[in-house]
Scaffold this motif. Structure first.
Motif, PDB file in Angstrom:
ATOM      1  N   TYR A 196     -19.213 -17.776 -11.570  1.00 61.93           N
ATOM      2  CA  TYR A 196     -20.611 -18.102 -11.820  1.00 61.93           C
ATOM      3  C   TYR A 196     -21.277 -17.024 -12.681  1.00 61.93           C
ATOM      4  N   GLY A 255     -24.525 -21.840  -8.079  1.00 59.50           N
ATOM      5  CA  GLY A 255     -23.701 -21.266  -7.014  1.00 59.50           C
ATOM      6  C   GLY A 255     -24.519 -20.887  -5.800  1.00 59.50           C
ATOM      7  N   LEU A 256     -25.719 -20.357  -6.034  1.00 55.87           N
ATOM      8  CA  LEU A 256     -26.593 -20.009  -4.912  1.00 55.87           C
ATOM      9  C   LEU A 256     -27.025 -21.252  -4.151  1.00 55.87           C
ATOM     10  N   LEU A 281     -19.153 -12.683  -1.532  1.00 58.94           N
ATOM     11  CA  LEU A 281     -19.639 -13.479  -2.655  1.00 58.94           C
ATOM     12  C   LEU A 281     -18.622 -13.534  -3.791  1.00 58.94           C
ATOM     13  N   LEU A 289     -24.936 -18.945 -11.770  1.00 56.75           N
ATOM     14  CA  LEU A 289     -25.303 -18.262 -10.527  1.00 56.75           C
ATOM     15  C   LEU A 289     -26.324 -19.054  -9.724  1.00 56.75           C
ATOM     16  N   PHE A 311     -18.308 -16.307  -7.081  1.00 58.22           N
ATOM     17  CA  PHE A 311     -19.446 -15.766  -7.805  1.00 58.22           C
ATOM     18  C   PHE A 311     -19.026 -15.020  -9.064  1.00 58.22           C
ATOM     19  N   GLY A 334     -26.740 -13.321  -1.880  1.00 59.57           N
ATOM     20  CA  GLY A 334     -26.741 -14.125  -3.094  1.00 59.57           C
ATOM     21  C   GLY A 334     -28.101 -14.127  -3.770  1.00 59.57           C
TER      22      GLY A 334
END
Length: 275
Positions: A72, A228-229, A63, A225, A69, A246
């Motif tokens: 993010y 991003g997920l 990640l 986040l 991440f 995630g």
């Protein structure tokens, strides 16, 4: 005696039902966290295993090494930080509505309440057009700015601060205290319960920010986040272990914070309704 036995039996039944319900609700979270430590092949194994047989941190490492991440997370923390600054502004507004007398105070407050009845999706296009005219689209400022003022937060602060005695504030003024000193040194310590509940809600809202960053930003370096997920689910739809990592990274901090401070949520809402 018969009534007491029936009462105890009823209590035991309620406890058993609560335990069973708690376990049933917890199973998806346990499965999510457990799967985040499994290799990809083990997630799809038949029969399934609740706990990983070969635990690994590779999913979390991927990640932050291959999925951006880190970027993010940085953006999300920036949004959370400025959301707390907005929380302070909302507290000042609530204090002003509660303790200051000025022309049109009630009308302005009712106008603030009226904005709570408008769904956020309705105002997104006008806000986007305004920010576009200001040149703030695809910027972190454009993401943060609309969330600084929250009508619900102002309402809760106002409701709570009406319970603070006016005589206490007047006594501080007679002693020569300035307005900012009164707010930060007198009002804020008294308003700790509502600051606690609003702080929790502000963190959850900032941490879960998804729709507005997705609309206002087209640069991946500005994604949060949650966005991003969503990208992770689209790009690695078949890698369930990575998706679980995630999701766990998104959900676990909120669960921890809520479990520690949930009593303040009830206390804050209860005290906000007292006049």
């Amino acid at each position: 005696m018969a009534i007491k036995k029936k009462s105890k039996a009823g209590n035991y039944l309620v406890i058993v039902l609560m335990i069973v319900g708690g376990i049933a609700v917890s199973i998806p979270f346990i499965w999510m966290i457990s799967s985040s430590f499994k290799p990809e092949s083990e997630v799809l194994a038949i029969p399934p295993t609740i706990f990983p047989e070969n635990p690994t941190l590779d999913n979390y490492i991927n990640l932050f090494t291959n999925m951006n991440f880190t970027v993010y997370l940085r953006n999300t923390l920036i949004i959370v930080f400025f959301s707390f600054i907005g929380l302070l502004f909302n507290a000042m507004a609530g204090y002003g509505f509660a303790k200051y007398e000025f022309k049109g105070r009630e009308k302005v407050f009712y106008l603030v309440l009226a904005t709570m009845m408008i769904p956020g999706q309705v105002t997104m296009i006008p806000v986007y057009l305004l920010l576009n005219e200001m040149g703030l689209t695809n910027t972190m400022t454009g993401i943060i700015l609309p969330g600084l003022a929250v009508a619900f937060s102002i309402f809760l602060f106002r409701q709570f601060m009406t319970t603070i005695p006016n005589d206490l504030i007047e006594a501080a003024r007679l002693d020569g205290a300035g307005e900012f000193y009164i707010f930060f040194k007198l009002v804020m310590p008294i308003a700790k319960p509502i600051f606690a509940v609003q702080g929790i809600l502000t963190f959850i809202a900032g941490w879960n920010s998804f729709l507005w960053p997705l609309i206002i930003a087209n640069d991946e370096s500005l994604y949060t986040l949650s966005v991003g997920l969503s990208l992770l689910q689209g790009q690695y739809a078949n890698n369930f272990a990575l998706q679980m990592a995630g999701a766990a990274f998104m959900v676990v901090p909120i669960i921890i914070i809520f479990s520690f401070f949930q009593k303040y949520i009830v206390e804050g809402f209860t005290m906000s309704g007292i006049k």
